[in-house]
Design a protein around this motif. Structure first.
Motif, PDB file in Angstrom:
ATOM      1  N   TYR A 270     -87.681  18.827  24.099  1.00 46.09           N
ATOM      2  CA  TYR A 270     -87.799  18.319  25.463  1.00 46.09           C
ATOM      3  C   TYR A 270     -87.369  16.851  25.466  1.00 46.09           C
ATOM      4  O   TYR A 270     -87.829  16.065  24.634  1.00 46.09           O
ATOM      5  CB  TYR A 270     -89.241  18.401  25.968  1.00 46.09           C
TER       6      TYR A 270
ATOM      7  N   ALA B 107     -90.473  16.000  31.741  1.00 49.91           N
ATOM      8  CA  ALA B 107     -89.880  16.495  30.501  1.00 49.91           C
ATOM      9  C   ALA B 107     -88.833  17.555  30.826  1.00 49.91           C
ATOM     10  O   ALA B 107     -89.129  18.523  31.546  1.00 49.91           O
ATOM     11  CB  ALA B 107     -90.954  17.066  29.581  1.00 49.91           C
TER      12      ALA B 107
ATOM     13  N   ASP C 159     -86.666  20.571  29.539  1.00 47.76           N
ATOM     14  CA  ASP C 159     -86.640  21.587  28.497  1.00 47.76           C
ATOM     15  C   ASP C 159     -85.188  21.897  28.156  1.00 47.76           C
ATOM     16  O   ASP C 159     -84.484  22.557  28.923  1.00 47.76           O
ATOM     17  CB  ASP C 159     -87.365  22.843  28.987  1.00 47.76           C
TER      18      ASP C 159
END
Length: 500
Positions: A391, A418, A420
């Motif tokens: 991430y 964050a 991914d």
């Protein structure tokens, strides 16, 4: 039997309720729909023959539009009661699969399109699919978040507009006062110069009169002396022609003696008034220099209005690189399963713990690390990844560090975002926004004051993966987060790229 009676009573009550709803809908339309026929811009009932009535509802399940009369079975017939009624629409066929002639109730997240149940078993088999209602609910939540951001930006911009209006009013008042006061000062200055000019003129004229009077007085004396000399010259001439020697010698002593003459006159150039001109010219030049110097200061002094609208976002990689930042990782924040290397720009998810000293900034439960540098203004950086479960994140410095709760995890709270890189989705407040592109290098663009955070796939072109529009209340720190399920299969790494 008693239970059946209760059910019949409930069904009767439900039927009465639906009848009441239908009557209410008719009342709200203003006229009985039975007496209203479809116009050119109305949706017509698909069941009416001859002159068609105006549709009251469209059935999403039947893909048919109904007037009030033909709609009634949907309120009374049990199978029809479960159908979803919507506002009359001409676009019902858009909900039908053109291949299988079946209503599309499924959304394929892999291909980002609506499909029917037969499509999900055929060409979309094995894809990530959910019901259209579930996808709508998730996107509705995203839409509401976008609307909240827009409304917040509208409020911010309205405040900015009000501040600019107040600033414009203040500028106008200040400018009016400055112009008025400056005019008074220059008027006083002009009067002073006029007075000085009058004083110089009066002084010159006074000295002129005095000097001319003195010269004329001297001139009269000289003229009297000339007259006296001419008279003596005549007498001496007459004496020189006397033939009687005795008479000549008798008169000569009295005629030959001359009175004291006026001293010689030396005429010098009149520099006096030229000196006055020189002095006045010098005053003029000094005044011009002062006015010129001060005028530059006046022209550079004033209210500078800072326009709050942000400049356009970069488009090309070269544009982004103008805002590139050199970022390093803070060892004191690194989880003990992460190894930092390459000048603290690279983090590797290891199979064994590292012997780091205890520190209050260290993440203990989540496999995370934050940057040493804080990020404000406009910033851009790139991350190169190998392996999976990575991430790319940003977070506030005051994010919690100890333990494995959501308060500590990047993308699991309101203090962090964050991205991914495996699923290519953004996480914040537990929401995943799925995209389909992939790249081993991700570019991150931050415009802190504008509240923009964008993630790009970096290759020959910049492909936008996701863009966040929010309000950042603190400086941000860049970071990495690793998923645990990749640790046993491969060594995942994430590295800040050197862009210089």
């Amino acid at each position: 039997m008693a239970q059946s009676g209760v059910l019949d009573q409930e069904a009767f009550s439900c039927s009465n309720t639906m009848s009441a709803d239908l009557v209410e809908e008719r009342r709200e339309t203003g006229l009985q729909a039975a007496h209203r026929y479809a116009g050119a811009e109305d949706v017509a009932c698909d069941f009416c023959t001859g002159r068609k009535r105006k549709a009251l509802k469209s059935c999403w399940m039947c893909q048919v539009s109904y007037c009030d009369q033909h709609l009634e079975p949907h309120y009374y017939v049990p199978p029809f009661k479960k159908h979803k009624l919507v506002k009359p629409s001409r676009n019902l066929q858009e909900n039908v699969c053109f291949r299988h002639e079946e209503v599309m109730k499924i959304f394929c997240r892999t291909d980002q399109q609506l499909i029917c149940s037969r499509c999900s078993k055929d060409e979309h088999k094995g894809h990530d699919t959910v019901s259209a209602a579930a996808e709508r609910a998730e996107r509705q939540e995203e839409l509401e978040g976008s609307r909240q951001n827009i409304q917040r930006r509208i409020q911010d911009r309205e405040k900015d507009v009000k501040l600019l209006q107040q600033q414009a009013e203040a500028i106008n008042l200040s400018a009016d006062k400055a112009a008025e006061d400056s005019e008074k000062i220059f008027t006083e200055l002009i009067r002073l110069l006029e007075k000085r000019s009058s004083d110089v003129k009066q002084q010159v004229r006074s000295q002129q009169k005095s000097e001319v009077s003195r010269v004329k007085e001297l001139q009269e004396k000289l003229e009297q002396e000339i007259t006296e000399l001419k008279r003596r010259d005549t007498e001496l001439k007459k004496l020189s022609h006397t033939e009687d020697h005795n008479q000549f010698l008798h008169n000569y002593p009295s005629l030959s003696a001359l009175s004291q003459s006026t001293s010689s006159i030396h005429i010098r150039p009149l520099y006096y008034f030229e000196d006055v001109i020189a002095v006045v010219s010098e005053v003029r030049e000094k005044l011009q220099d002062v006015l010129r110097e001060k005028w530059i200061n006046v022209s550079q002094t004033g209210t500078k209005v800072d326009v709050l609208l942000p400049p356009p976002e970069p488009q090309t990689r070269a544009d982004f690189l103008k805002y590139s930042r050199e970022i390093t990782l803070d060892l004191n924040t690194a989880n003990t399963w992460l190894l930092l290397s390459e000048g603290n720009r690279k983090a590797t998810f290891m199979r064994e713990k590292q012997s780091y000293m205890s520190h209050p900034d260290r993440f203990t439960g989540w496999y995370q690390v934050l940057s040493r540098e804080s990020l404000t203004g406009r910033c851009y950086w790139e991350v190169e990844m190998r392996g999976g479960g990575v991430y790319v994140a940003v977070a506030y410095k005051n994010i919690s560090r100890a333990g494995g709760s959501d308060e500590c995890g990047f993308g699991r709270n309101d203090k962090s975002w964050a991205f991914d890189c495996e699923k290519l989705s953004l996480k914040n407040y537990f929401r995943d926004l799925i995209h389909v592109s992939r790249s081993s290098r991700v570019g991150v663009y931050l415009d802190h004051s504008a509240g923009i955070l964008s993630f790009y796939s970096v290759s020959d072109t910049m492909t936008l993966l996701h863009r966040v529009q929010t309000t950042f209340t603190q400086p941000l720190y860049a970071g990495f987060r690793f998923d645990t399920w990749f640790r046993l299969s491969t060594l995942s790494t994430a590295e800040f790229c050197n862009l210089k």
